[in-house]
Design a protein around this motif. Sequence first.
Motif, short mmCIF file in Angstrom:
data_model
loop_
_atom_site.label_atom_id
_atom_site.label_comp_id
_atom_site.label_asym_id
_atom_site.label_seq_id
_atom_site.Cartn_x
_atom_site.Cartn_y
_atom_site.Cartn_z
N MET A 1 10.26 -34.17 -2.04
CA MET A 1 10.99 -33.26 -2.91
C MET A 1 11.80 -32.29 -2.07
O MET A 1 11.31 -31.71 -1.10
CB MET A 1 10.01 -32.48 -3.80
N ALA A 2 13.07 -32.11 -2.46
CA ALA A 2 13.96 -31.21 -1.73
C ALA A 2 13.88 -29.81 -2.33
O ALA A 2 13.31 -29.59 -3.40
CB ALA A 2 15.38 -31.74 -1.78
N THR A 3 14.51 -28.85 -1.64
CA THR A 3 14.53 -27.47 -2.15
C THR A 3 15.73 -27.24 -3.06
O THR A 3 15.72 -26.30 -3.87
CB THR A 3 14.56 -26.47 -0.99
N ASP B 1 4.51 -31.26 -4.56
CA ASP B 1 5.76 -31.54 -3.86
C ASP B 1 5.94 -33.04 -3.62
O ASP B 1 6.91 -33.45 -2.98
CB ASP B 1 5.81 -30.79 -2.52
N SER B 2 5.01 -33.84 -4.12
CA SER B 2 5.11 -35.29 -3.98
C SER B 2 5.75 -35.87 -5.24
O SER B 2 5.28 -35.61 -6.36
CB SER B 2 3.72 -35.90 -3.77
N ALA C 1 7.19 -20.91 -5.14
CA ALA C 1 6.56 -21.41 -6.37
C ALA C 1 5.15 -20.88 -6.53
O ALA C 1 4.68 -20.65 -7.66
CB ALA C 1 6.55 -22.94 -6.36
N HIS C 2 4.45 -20.68 -5.43
CA HIS C 2 3.07 -20.21 -5.51
C HIS C 2 3.01 -18.81 -6.13
O HIS C 2 2.19 -18.55 -7.03
CB HIS C 2 2.46 -20.20 -4.11
N GLU C 3 3.88 -17.92 -5.68
CA GLU C 3 3.89 -16.56 -6.22
C GLU C 3 4.33 -16.55 -7.68
O GLU C 3 3.82 -15.78 -8.50
CB GLU C 3 4.81 -15.68 -5.38
N ASP D 1 10.28 -25.25 -2.90
CA ASP D 1 9.95 -26.56 -2.33
C ASP D 1 8.83 -27.27 -3.09
O ASP D 1 8.37 -28.33 -2.67
CB ASP D 1 9.56 -26.42 -0.86
N LYS D 2 8.39 -26.67 -4.20
CA LYS D 2 7.36 -27.30 -5.02
C LYS D 2 7.73 -27.20 -6.49
O LYS D 2 8.41 -26.26 -6.91
CB LYS D 2 5.99 -26.65 -4.78
#
Length: 474
Positions: free
Chosen positions: A1-3, A86-87, A69-71, A108-109
Amino acid sequence: MATGLESNMTWLNKKLKADQNFDVVYRVIHVGGKNACIYFIDGFCKDELMQKLLQQFMGITAEDMPKDAHEMAKSFVPYVEVDLKDSWEEILYSLMSGVFALFVDGFDKCILIDSRTYPSRGVEEPEKDKVLRGSKDGFVETIVFNTALIRRRIRSTELVMEMMHAGKSSKTDIVLCYMDNRVDHAFLEKIRDRIKHIQVDALTMNQESLAECLYDRKWYNPFPKFKFTERPDTASAQVLEGNIIILVDNSPSVLIMPTSIFDVVEEADDYYFPPITGTYLRLSRFIIAVLTYLMTPTFLLLMKNPDLIPRGFEFIMVRDTVNIPLFWQFLILELAIDGLRLAAVNTPNMLSTPLSVMAALVLGEFSVNSGWFNSEVMLYMAFVAIANYTQSSYELGYALKFMRILNLILTAVFGIWGYVGGIILCILFMFTNRTVSNQSYVYPLFPFNAKQLAKRLFRLRLPGALDPVREEKK
């Protein structure tokens, strides 16, 4: 996966064939000054929840926008079931399963929100596994509902629901359910390994397709290797006994393993009644199962050898003219009964009553009066047809049917020696059959264990049941 959002959308739209699939929905939105895109499958997501999530996302200002994405998942996704991936393989699997996917430019996710809901029917008593007393709920086609029905009955931390998948195209959800402190871990690992190495495109027929993949030996042996049930109480009881049950998505039945012939004959009613009544019901099923196998071959043998008829039972002799040999009458009726059964399955409800009356007249009075069948043959085949329904397992009913037809053929050709040979063959089929765990199919009869055999034949008091009188004396 791209950003980059644009490259992700280009790849995903091509992979999902978004311009061809009407139910693949995507929408570009602005979140905190950044471009974002949501993907979902129409019909799987809850509209009200999606509307609230979109309001939440669109209300984020550029100053409050998280950096990753985590935050964002922690601070701005007000939902319980949230995951980050991200896969592409995992993202596609989740998306095609009905999960709501959010892509944000620069992240990125992918943020996966499990807000899906499947079309399903209500939890109601299954048509096949009905009981005279007890709970009236049953499994449905949604696997999460089925696991909840088991969790409701077993509130233990030792209960494990292990998710697996099978099928290259279908990627069908499979759940291994077991008690971690009671299961045979060597057998569990064996089943787990077999499921991992299933090389099929799809489990088209759900649990039956899976059963054929798990057990590939002695396909010619008709006796069932698995027990199927649609009752959560039966499945829960088997789990508590240390067995493994397998739930397959889109199926209201579960597989119970390992399974012996005694497990197949058992029913929930045995335990919903007092021990003496439960014992009577269980022994009745065993006796009737033996009678359904022996009834017609024994009658054919006695008609071929009248000298074998015991004194006082001469009335069983066929008095009418026999236009068609008894052997062929039995074979024709065996096929006709299955034809009626198939017709009953495919008959609309509004026509079931008149067609049943017509079938009773044609196969009853008219068939006897016309000379095709003798009344004695009709009587014994009627008993066999009705007695088959005393077994909750279709597979066991058909196994006895195949063994009965084989015995009929051997008896017609070889007489008494064929009759004895047919019985020996039936016993050999049962004794040489093996469970999925490679144990004896007729244990505790072979190898013999008197204590366990008594538990199988007789409905004993539940373990730990207290005697009130004895407790008062203490």
